[in-house]
Design a protein around this motif. Structure first.
Motif, mmCIF file in Angstrom:
data_model
loop_
_atom_site.group_PDB
_atom_site.id
_atom_site.type_symbol
_atom_site.label_atom_id
_atom_site.label_comp_id
_atom_site.label_asym_id
_atom_site.label_seq_id
_atom_site.Cartn_x
_atom_site.Cartn_y
_atom_site.Cartn_z
ATOM 1 N N ALA A 8 11.746 8.537 2.671
ATOM 2 C CA ALA A 8 12.738 7.482 2.452
ATOM 3 C C ALA A 8 12.405 6.670 1.201
ATOM 4 N N ILE A 9 11.151 6.304 1.037
ATOM 5 C CA ILE A 9 10.750 5.534 -0.146
ATOM 6 C C ILE A 9 10.931 6.374 -1.407
ATOM 7 N N ALA A 10 10.573 7.649 -1.361
ATOM 8 C CA ALA A 10 10.695 8.515 -2.539
ATOM 9 C C ALA A 10 12.153 8.691 -2.955
ATOM 10 N N VAL B 208 10.162 -3.136 6.698
ATOM 11 C CA VAL B 208 10.091 -3.956 7.914
ATOM 12 C C VAL B 208 10.320 -3.128 9.177
ATOM 13 N N ALA B 209 11.275 -2.215 9.131
ATOM 14 C CA ALA B 209 11.570 -1.360 10.281
ATOM 15 C C ALA B 209 11.486 0.094 9.830
ATOM 16 N N PRO B 210 10.284 0.649 9.758
ATOM 17 C CA PRO B 210 10.107 1.959 9.123
ATOM 18 C C PRO B 210 10.939 3.084 9.722
ATOM 19 N N VAL B 211 11.025 3.164 11.020
ATOM 20 C CA VAL B 211 11.757 4.281 11.624
ATOM 21 C C VAL B 211 13.253 4.083 11.459
ATOM 22 N N VAL B 212 13.760 2.953 11.900
ATOM 23 C CA VAL B 212 15.196 2.686 11.828
ATOM 24 C C VAL B 212 15.644 2.573 10.370
ATOM 25 N N GLY B 213 14.874 1.871 9.557
ATOM 26 C CA GLY B 213 15.239 1.700 8.156
ATOM 27 C C GLY B 213 15.245 3.002 7.391
ATOM 28 N N ILE C 6 16.672 -4.016 -3.230
ATOM 29 C CA ILE C 6 15.757 -4.930 -2.523
ATOM 30 C C ILE C 6 16.027 -4.911 -1.024
ATOM 31 N N ILE C 7 17.290 -4.924 -0.655
ATOM 32 C CA ILE C 7 17.640 -4.917 0.773
ATOM 33 C C ILE C 7 17.188 -3.627 1.443
ATOM 34 N N TRP C 8 17.460 -2.476 0.813
ATOM 35 C CA TRP C 8 17.044 -1.199 1.398
ATOM 36 C C TRP C 8 15.523 -1.095 1.466
ATOM 37 N N THR C 9 14.837 -1.542 0.439
ATOM 38 C CA THR C 9 13.376 -1.492 0.456
ATOM 39 C C THR C 9 12.822 -2.355 1.580
ATOM 40 N N ALA C 10 13.331 -3.555 1.723
ATOM 41 C CA ALA C 10 12.880 -4.448 2.799
ATOM 42 C C ALA C 10 13.182 -3.846 4.172
ATOM 43 N N THR C 11 14.338 -3.236 4.313
ATOM 44 C CA THR C 11 14.702 -2.625 5.596
ATOM 45 C C THR C 11 13.747 -1.487 5.948
#
Length: 80
Positions: A29-31, A54-59, A46-51
């Motif tokens: 996801a980060i890549a 903060v919530a690694p599986v759901v985000g 910024i919003i997607w990165t924070a999501t």
């Protein structure tokens, strides 16, 4: 090696596989988010990165299933 009679070794194997899969999901996801940063507004990035953080599986799942296709669709329409 001491074995725990309350937790079978299969339990350890299953949890180890689950943790590895979750780490792979997070890194993927980060890549892909980093790869799509040129096609996104800074606030959305910024919003997607924070999501994702903060919530690694759901985000991560939300980004890969909703955000990534949306960013690709936006990039195609902006080029036309």
């Amino acid at each position: 090696m001491d074995t725990n009679p309350l937790l079978p070794s299969g339990y350890d194997i299953v949890w180890s596989i689950a943790v590895v899969l979750l780490c792979v999901l997070f890194v993927a996801a980060i890549a892909t988010l980093v790869g799509a940063r040129d096609r996104m507004a800074p606030l959305h990035l910024i919003i997607w990165t924070a999501t994702i953080v903060v919530a690694p599986v759901v985000g991560a799942l939300a980004w890969l299933l909703v955000g990534l296709p949306l960013s690709r669709r936006t990039a195609r329409t902006s080029r036309a």
